[in-house]
Design a protein around this motif. Structure first.
Motif, short mmCIF file in Angstrom:
data_model
loop_
_atom_site.label_atom_id
_atom_site.label_comp_id
_atom_site.label_asym_id
_atom_site.label_seq_id
_atom_site.Cartn_x
_atom_site.Cartn_y
_atom_site.Cartn_z
N TYR A 1 0.84 -1.34 -0.11
CA TYR A 1 -0.14 -0.16 0.10
C TYR A 1 0.96 1.24 0.00
CZ TYR A 1 -3.72 -3.04 0.81
OH TYR A 1 -4.84 -4.17 0.69
N ASP A 2 1.98 0.95 0.08
CA ASP A 2 3.04 2.23 -0.10
C ASP A 2 3.75 2.33 -1.47
OD1 ASP A 2 3.24 3.30 3.05
OD2 ASP A 2 3.03 1.35 2.98
N HIS A 3 3.01 1.82 -2.33
CA HIS A 3 3.62 1.63 -3.92
C HIS A 3 2.72 2.58 -4.45
CE1 HIS A 3 4.99 1.08 -7.67
NE2 HIS A 3 6.02 0.39 -7.13
N PRO A 4 3.16 3.44 -5.53
CA PRO A 4 2.13 4.40 -6.19
C PRO A 4 0.98 3.70 -6.98
CG PRO A 4 4.43 5.16 -6.56
CD PRO A 4 4.41 3.83 -5.50
N PHE A 5 1.29 2.39 -7.39
CA PHE A 5 0.50 1.52 -8.03
C PHE A 5 -0.76 1.19 -7.48
CE2 PHE A 5 3.95 -0.24 -11.12
CZ PHE A 5 3.97 0.89 -11.77
N LEU B 1 1.77 10.13 -0.87
CA LEU B 1 2.32 9.95 -2.24
C LEU B 1 1.54 10.94 -3.06
CD1 LEU B 1 2.62 6.25 -2.68
CD2 LEU B 1 4.55 7.76 -2.95
N ILE B 2 0.99 11.85 -2.50
CA ILE B 2 0.29 12.92 -3.27
C ILE B 2 0.76 13.98 -4.37
CG2 ILE B 2 0.28 14.79 -1.59
CD1 ILE B 2 -3.00 13.49 -3.46
N LYS C 1 5.65 -5.58 11.18
CA LYS C 1 6.33 -6.25 9.71
C LYS C 1 5.81 -5.71 8.24
CE LYS C 1 4.96 -10.61 7.09
NZ LYS C 1 3.99 -11.96 7.33
N GLN C 2 4.82 -4.83 8.37
CA GLN C 2 4.55 -3.99 7.35
C GLN C 2 5.60 -2.92 7.04
OE1 GLN C 2 0.81 -1.96 7.36
NE2 GLN C 2 0.69 -1.69 5.44
N TYR C 3 5.86 -1.96 8.41
CA TYR C 3 6.85 -0.99 8.18
C TYR C 3 8.05 -1.70 7.62
CZ TYR C 3 9.84 2.81 9.75
OH TYR C 3 10.52 3.85 9.86
N LEU C 4 8.53 -2.64 8.22
CA LEU C 4 9.96 -3.15 7.74
C LEU C 4 9.89 -3.61 6.42
CD1 LEU C 4 11.27 -5.31 10.94
CD2 LEU C 4 11.81 -2.88 9.80
N ASN C 5 8.80 -4.30 5.83
CA ASN C 5 8.61 -4.99 4.52
C ASN C 5 8.22 -3.86 3.34
OD1 ASN C 5 9.30 -7.31 5.50
ND2 ASN C 5 7.30 -8.17 5.53
N THR C 6 7.57 -2.77 3.63
CA THR C 6 6.82 -1.75 2.60
C THR C 6 7.12 -0.50 2.91
OG1 THR C 6 4.90 -2.18 3.44
CG2 THR C 6 5.33 -3.80 1.68
#
Length: 210
Positions: free
Chosen positions: A58-62, A113-114, A158-163
């Protein structure tokens, strides 16, 4: 109706964007300001099971439907109403609820990402980047996601470290170069906010003259 003044407020996750937005709003009649969160434009994932939604970056522009957001912004600029999606963080999907948004004098766009999408960026009159220490941002995110988004400590870490962390350096932080003003949120930023409010009022005043 005059063209709305559009302000983009970007910055890393839990950097303090919402705090800055609230301080800007205090400088105006609240009914003349609309805040649109980029998070509400996460793509619809109703066709995916929960176990697959959890894996999405969810932290990728796509992950964001910028085509829809751009289309909505153009409608607001033309003085037209939009029906904006909303996002359900617990279910990792768009909510069944929508919001009816009418154009206002000031529109604030908020999201990590705005400023990544060139089309959205070029519609903005003022672009801000809120910066905070990485450790402070992680602590804020951990507290927020557990308290407000129904997440466990393990899942947040986990989400913080991975993405979240790698995407911040790959996509979020580089947009700082597009900012007109960089606001350090771990310090007193009242002066910066006051200058931004003055600039917004100046733009509105110039439009009134024309």
């Amino acid at each position: 109706m005059k063209r709305p003044v559009i302000i983009a407020v970007a910055g890393g996750s839990a950097s303090g964007k919402t705090t800055v937005v609230e301080k800007i709003i205090q400088g105006f009649d609240r009914q003349n300001v609309t805040v649109i969160k980029h998070d509400d434009y996460y793509k619809d994932q109703s066709d995916m099971p929960m176990e697959e939604r959890i894996k999405v970056n969810y932290d990728h522009p796509f992950s964001l439907d910028n085509d829809l957001m751009f289309k909505h912004l153009l409608k607001l600029i033309r003085g037209e109403q939009i029906i904006k999606p909303t996002y359900d963080f617990e279910n990792h999907n768009r909510s069944d609820q929508t919001e009816s948004i009418v154009p206002t004098e000031i529109i604030i766009l908020e999201g990590i990402l705005i400023m990544e999408d060139n089309r959205i960026r070029e519609l903005c009159d003022i672009k801000l980047f809120v910066e905070a220490d990485d450790d402070l941002r992680f602590i804020r995110r951990l507290t927020r996601d557990m308290a407000e988004r129904g997440r466990s400590m393990e899942s947040v870490i986990k989400q913080y470290l991975n993405t979240v962390k790698p995407m911040h350096f790959a996509f979020v932080k580089p947009t700082k170069r597009y900012a007109d003003v960089i606001i350090p949120n771990d310090k007193d930023h009242d002066v910066a906010v006051d200058l931004i409010i003055t600039k917004i009022k100046s733009i509105i005043s110039e439009q009134s003259v024309v």
